[in-house]
Design a protein around this motif. Sequence first.
Motif, mmCIF file in Angstrom:
data_model
loop_
_atom_site.group_PDB
_atom_site.id
_atom_site.type_symbol
_atom_site.label_atom_id
_atom_site.label_comp_id
_atom_site.label_asym_id
_atom_site.label_seq_id
_atom_site.Cartn_x
_atom_site.Cartn_y
_atom_site.Cartn_z
ATOM 1 N N ALA A 171 0.837 -1.197 0.000
ATOM 2 C CA ALA A 171 0.000 0.000 0.000
ATOM 3 C C ALA A 171 0.873 1.247 0.000
ATOM 4 C CB ALA A 171 -0.901 0.004 1.230
ATOM 5 N N ALA A 172 0.403 2.296 -0.660
ATOM 6 C CA ALA A 172 1.111 3.572 -0.659
ATOM 7 C C ALA A 172 0.967 4.226 0.704
ATOM 8 C CB ALA A 172 0.548 4.483 -1.734
ATOM 9 N N GLN A 173 2.056 4.765 1.240
ATOM 10 C CA GLN A 173 2.049 5.438 2.532
ATOM 11 C C GLN A 173 2.466 6.876 2.300
ATOM 12 O OE1 GLN A 173 4.237 3.210 5.468
ATOM 13 N NE2 GLN A 173 3.721 1.309 4.421
ATOM 14 N N TYR A 174 1.497 7.814 2.459
ATOM 15 C CA TYR A 174 1.788 9.206 2.180
ATOM 16 C C TYR A 174 0.815 10.106 2.926
ATOM 17 C CZ TYR A 174 -2.279 8.951 -0.827
ATOM 18 O OH TYR A 174 -3.554 8.779 -1.297
ATOM 19 N N SER A 175 1.145 11.384 2.975
ATOM 20 C CA SER A 175 0.256 12.393 3.536
ATOM 21 C C SER A 175 0.508 13.692 2.787
ATOM 22 C CB SER A 175 0.522 12.571 5.028
ATOM 23 O OG SER A 175 -0.356 13.533 5.585
#
Length: 196
Positions: A21-25
């Motif tokens: 899964a992509a992990q970003y903010s």
Amino acid sequence: GPGRPPSGPRCRAGGGGLSGAAQYSISRTGALVYVPANAQVQRTLAWVDRQGHEEALPAEPRPYRYPRVSPDGSRVAIEAQDQDNDVWIWEFARATLTRLTFTPQNELSPLWTPDGQRVVFQTQRPRASNVYQQAANGTGAVERLTTGSNRQLPDFFTPDGKALVYSEIDAKGNYDIFLQSLDGNRASKPLLNTPF
């Protein structure tokens, strides 16, 4: 200089999980912080502009994961998946990385409250993996927000800041989505609760 957000570029954090899964903010001003793939390597923090230009931040390399930019863009709460599995806070103006949590349990998935005064995270105290919050400056007691025997992970706050949306994983590995009121009796209700 390094450690301060330059005008224009956005924020990036190195790290990643095993799920793919992509992990970003993304901050309200458009600052992006993200974690690349391999979860078990030491990673560094860097500002990245929209053209891909990086400016390294002078933070000690760690196995960073789940970076979250504060509402005002001045800090990043980030999980360090090392022997302690704690939440840390990078402050851009002072170019400092400060440990926020210190318990023997794993503190995971940090999330800023809408006012930027507290950090919400998932931890196991004493039996269930519930959601807790702590003042972002490290003072005061840790406060439990949710209860239950299933694992719970903070996702986001409602726009008015009066409720927390969190995911709950049951014994079969199914995810459901709940809304936790932060006012009054702190009632929790399912938003999406299906057999899937």
